[in-house]
Enzyme design. Structure first.
Site, mmCIF file in Angstrom:
data_model
loop_
_atom_site.group_PDB
_atom_site.id
_atom_site.type_symbol
_atom_site.label_atom_id
_atom_site.label_comp_id
_atom_site.label_asym_id
_atom_site.label_seq_id
_atom_site.Cartn_x
_atom_site.Cartn_y
_atom_site.Cartn_z
ATOM 1 N N TYR A 14 45.978 46.223 43.005
ATOM 2 C CA TYR A 14 46.928 45.991 44.090
ATOM 3 C C TYR A 14 48.290 46.525 43.664
ATOM 4 C CZ TYR A 14 43.892 42.737 46.653
ATOM 5 O OH TYR A 14 42.889 42.164 47.375
ATOM 6 N N ASP A 69 27.734 47.469 51.367
ATOM 7 C CA ASP A 69 27.786 48.285 50.150
ATOM 8 C C ASP A 69 26.591 49.234 50.051
ATOM 9 O OD1 ASP A 69 29.867 46.667 49.755
ATOM 10 O OD2 ASP A 69 29.288 45.969 47.751
ATOM 11 N N ALA A 70 25.445 48.766 50.510
ATOM 12 C CA ALA A 70 24.225 49.571 50.392
ATOM 13 C C ALA A 70 24.367 50.894 51.138
ATOM 14 C CB ALA A 70 23.041 48.789 50.931
ATOM 15 N N GLU A 104 55.147 37.048 46.714
ATOM 16 C CA GLU A 104 53.850 37.668 46.388
ATOM 17 C C GLU A 104 53.097 36.835 45.352
ATOM 18 O OE1 GLU A 104 54.822 41.548 44.869
ATOM 19 O OE2 GLU A 104 56.342 41.873 46.416
ATOM 20 N N GLU A 128 49.007 46.105 39.673
ATOM 21 C CA GLU A 128 48.217 45.406 38.663
ATOM 22 C C GLU A 128 46.748 45.792 38.797
ATOM 23 O OE1 GLU A 128 50.288 43.508 36.910
ATOM 24 O OE2 GLU A 128 49.162 41.877 35.965
ATOM 25 N N LYS A 166 55.840 30.291 37.733
ATOM 26 C CA LYS A 166 54.497 30.150 37.161
ATOM 27 C C LYS A 166 53.778 28.889 37.643
ATOM 28 C CE LYS A 166 54.149 33.508 33.975
ATOM 29 N NZ LYS A 166 53.895 33.087 32.624
ATOM 30 N N ASP A 176 26.497 53.160 49.084
ATOM 31 C CA ASP A 176 25.702 53.694 47.970
ATOM 32 C C ASP A 176 24.757 54.791 48.429
ATOM 33 O OD1 ASP A 176 26.996 51.820 46.515
ATOM 34 O OD2 ASP A 176 25.306 50.419 46.391
ATOM 35 N N ARG A 196 51.935 49.938 30.821
ATOM 36 C CA ARG A 196 53.356 49.631 30.736
ATOM 37 C C ARG A 196 53.912 49.949 29.352
ATOM 38 N NH1 ARG A 196 55.962 44.773 29.357
ATOM 39 N NH2 ARG A 196 58.075 44.745 30.155
ATOM 40 N N ASP A 236 47.152 38.320 37.676
ATOM 41 C CA ASP A 236 46.987 38.203 36.234
ATOM 42 C C ASP A 236 46.049 39.286 35.724
ATOM 43 O OD1 ASP A 236 47.524 37.171 33.824
ATOM 44 O OD2 ASP A 236 46.325 35.350 34.046
ATOM 45 N N CYS A 293 13.568 13.737 20.093
ATOM 46 C CA CYS A 293 12.197 13.366 19.721
ATOM 47 C C CYS A 293 11.785 13.897 18.353
ATOM 48 C CB CYS A 293 11.208 13.835 20.782
ATOM 49 S SG CYS A 293 10.961 15.622 20.777
ATOM 50 N N MET A 345 59.920 40.393 33.904
ATOM 51 C CA MET A 345 60.618 39.475 34.812
ATOM 52 C C MET A 345 60.909 38.163 34.114
ATOM 53 S SD MET A 345 58.899 39.230 38.523
ATOM 54 C CE MET A 345 57.384 39.791 37.871
ATOM 55 N N CYS A 382 13.098 22.572 22.779
ATOM 56 C CA CYS A 382 12.353 21.522 22.090
ATOM 57 C C CYS A 382 10.896 21.701 22.461
ATOM 58 C CB CYS A 382 12.854 20.154 22.565
ATOM 59 S SG CYS A 382 11.680 18.817 22.315
#
Ligand code: IVH
Length: 693
Positions: A226, A36-37, A116, A176, A317, A40, A139, A120, A414, A86, A429
């Site tokens: 995706y 990633d660096a 698939e 999604e 599910k 960037d 949607r 979520d 205490c 669905m 404490c």
């Protein structure tokens, strides 16, 4: 065009193409090309170039993802082809019914399915005209959604422009938007500490992030995407089944979940369901089931739709990772450093594969944020290997019997004042080691494996020794006699049962392990002291830089600050610890004195300073993470071996990780390492490495 200008344009184009190809490799091919660096670094280079030459900025430049100004409201976005929902099923017999029904309707023996994961997050439609992303929409009610184009543009996984020579003139792709679990955990951790927006779960986080009127806000959220369905495609002939259609999308740089499969018949569906369910915890995103689709597009259209849902697809599910239960009570636990943690006591509930009966509520701010009361119906979330959390309150279930949670002003153990430092979320404490809870926890820490390693001293024994007054500090451990230990009560008897004592055999074993700890490397001793924020790795740094505990005690703030890994907070905690007279007295009673101080436990601290050179610390500066089960040693041994070679061992994979040591059945760290292209070392290679070093 001058030569200089064409050079500039060429390097600009190369830069945009390179960055876009890196993004594709990361999001679409699941095979990051660079860390990633490096991305960037190039991205910053691009920004500099674009600022100096705004006239050359391309529409598909990654900088174009952010920049739009905030909206006052979202425009409505009608869908030419509706986004259908669905039907769902929850068990095997419903699955059998589904398959039988379709076999009958299609009049075939066996059906090929595209199976698939059911992601979520939030469903979106993306429209590309001649390869350019022109609209992103939610949607909505399936027919009309909201135009969130500027927001979806900020999601790096979504290409601004399709790649490839031959692309559709019009493409409506559905998929999604999700927030990764890593991203979600990190975001919430930071928000809890610094007072930002805490999300209940990754789905809410994704939805909330997409519905921001200011795309700059969306841009900061760790979102991904995706694709799972093609709504419409013109000017391009797609393959004639769902599975290959999705694969084709990848050619255009559109990411598709790597866990989609082509499976045959009922057996294939059942196996897929089991496989994904068993790997659910390893995935870096939430799924709530699997989606099973008839693969052939021709069969799909012959099956068609009922009034509401397609006949050719079903969502099977999984058992939920979020459940409702009752908050019975809140206990306030006192940690080793006095931190007061409210712990929710819950009506036991089966969630995410385990029974949960307590969950941390973190601190007072979190209680206030949740607005939670005793007697409330709450939502408990347990996903992957993350500890259970109370993620929300179902206010509509209140019946007037709920009671406010009162955060104590005095330590429940205490009675000392509880203090809250301005700007910190934690309350503590103020009793220090006078507080039995802090004393017990600090002794449990002192005897633990990475500290003094007093084998056999479990939490129960330590608790009993403190309760009975046999030990008042860690130094007292060293003056315990066999009879002190043997007479320790393990289990208070009742009328029917006799009181169970520790007994002489065990007592002798414990004394032996105390004796064994009388020679210990300085780093383990420093760690055992339990100085705030000084973990095993910082303790090692300290021991590598000071010959003896005396030298460390004398070190001033500036000297400590100059050490690697020691920042202002840690340096302050170390100084404060050694300013405390009580701590110095305990150390005095523990370590061996040259003058033969009679009351000392006589612990000999061996210096590890000499091993700070390259030859004996060949892994200095490198950070390792361990996952899975190693067959030749346990994880702790592996960790100690790495530490002994000068390496740091961390519990989570990040860009800074040198390599992941990977045993059997690795967890989510493995997926993370692959994602970040962190090197993965299998056990054989690890053993060879240890041998060579
Ligand atoms: S296909 C016509 N595939 O599930 C069928 N949907 O109830 C179109 N979802 O909100 C949907 N993962 O966002 C499809 N692999 C997947 C999915 C998926 C998640 C969501 C979708 C929708 C809901 C449908």
């Amino acid at each position: 065009m001058s030569n200089q200008n064409s050079d500039l344009l060429e390097s600009y184009n190369t830069l945009v193409d390179t960055l876009n190809s890196y993004a594709k490799a990361y999001y679409v091919d699941d095979e990051p090309l660079v860390p990633d660096a490096e991305y960037d670094r190039l991205y910053n280079e691009l920004l500099v170039l674009e600022q100096a030459h705004p006239e050359i900025v391309r529409e598909d430049s990654p900088s174009k993802r952010i920049g739009a100004t905030a909206l006052t409201a979202f425009e409505s976005a009608p869908h030419r082809v509706p986004l259908m929902s669905m039907g769902d099923i929850f068990n095997d017999s419903e699955l059998i019914d589904f398959n039988t029904r379709l076999v009958d309707l299609l009049g075939v023996d066996k059906i090929e399915y595209c199976a698939e994961p059911k992601l979520d997050g939030l469903a979106v439609s993306l429209i590309y005209k001649h390869g350019v992303l022109v609209r992103g929409a939610t949607r909505g009610d399936g027919y009309v959604g909201e135009d969130i184009t500027e927001n979806v543009k900020t999601i790096k996984a979504i290409p601004l422009k399709l790649t490839g020579d031959n692309i559709p003139s019009y493409l409506d792709v559905r998929g999604e938007v999700i927030m990764t679990r890593d991203g979600f955990e990190k975001w919430n951790e930071n928000a809890r500490l610094n007072g930002g927006k805490v999300f209940a779960n990754p789905r809410n986080a994704a939805a909330g992030s997409l519905r921001q009127l200011d795309p700059k806000v969306t841009a900061k959220r760790p979102l991904s995407f995706y694709a799972y369905y093609v709504g419409e495609c013109e000017g391009y002939t797609l393959p004639d089944d769902q599975y290959h259609c999705l694969l084709e999308l990848k050619k255009f740089s559109i990411p598709v979940n790597p866990n989609i499969r082509c499976v045959m018949g009922l057996n294939g569906l059942q196996e897929f369901y089991k496989d994904i369910l068993s790997r659910r915890g390893e995935l870096n995103y939430d799924i709530d089931g699997v989606v099973l689709k008839v693969n052939s597009l021709k069969s799909q259209s012959s099956l068609g739709f009922t009034a509401k849902v397609p006949r050719w697809a079903i969502a099977y599910k999984f058992p939920p990772e979020e459940m409702m239960t009752k908050l019975l009570d809140v206990e306030f636990q006192v940690g080793r450093t006095g931190a007061i943690t409210p712990v929710a006591k819950l009506d036991p509930v089966y969630v995410g594969g385990a029974t949960v009966q307590s969950a941390t509520l973190h601190n007072a701010d979190e209680i206030e944020r949740l607005g939670i009361k005793i007697g409330d119906t709450v939502i408990v979330r347990r996903a992957g290997d993350v500890i259970p959390q109370v993620s929300g309150v179902v206010v509509s279930k209140r019946d007037g019997t709920q009671k406010d949670i009162v955060f104590p002003t005095h330590c429940p153990v205490c009675g000392s004042d509880i203090e809250k430092v301005e700007g910190e979320a934690v309350s503590r404490c103020s009793g220090g080691l006078v507080c039995q809870a802090q004393l017990k926890q600090s002794i449990i820490h002192f005897v633990s494996r990475d500290a003094m390693d007093l084998e056999g001293f479990g939490d129960r024994i330590v608790e009993e020794l403190v309760n009975s007054g046999k030990i008042k500090s860690v130094a007292d451990l060293y003056s315990l006699s066999v009879s002190d230990l043997a007479s320790t009560v393990l289990d208070k008897g009742s009328e029917e049962r006799k009181t169970r004592l520790l007994g002489e055999v065990t007592a002798k074993k414990l004394i032996a392990s105390i004796d064994k700890s009388r020679v210990v490397p300085l780093n383990r001793f420093i760690y055992a002291l339990g100085i705030r924020e000084v973990g095993a790795s910082t303790a090692r740094t300290l021991a590598m830089n000071f010959d003896s505990i005396g030298d460390l005690i004398k070190a001033d703030y500036q000297t400590l600050l100059s050490l690697p890994d020691v920042g202002p907070v840690v340096a302050r905690h170390i100084c404060d610890f050694f300013l405390e007279k009580h701590n110095l007295m305990v150390i005095d009673r523990l370590v061996k004195h040259d003058d033969g101080f009679l009351f000392s436990a006589g612990i000999e601290l061996t210096s590890i300073k000499q091993s700070s050179n390259r030859a004996s610390a060949p892994l200095l500066g490198q950070t390792f993470v361990i996952t899975g089960t190693l067959s030749s040693m346990d994880r702790n041994e592996a960790k100690n071996k790495l530490l002994a070679l000068g390496a740091k061992v961390s519990s989570s994979v990040s860009k800074k990780t040198t390599a992941l040591i990977c045993g059997e059945a690795p967890g989510s760290k493995y997926t993370k390492a692959l994602e970040l292209s962190v090197r993965v070392i299998l056990e054989d290679e690890f053993l060879k490495m240890l041998e060579t070093l």
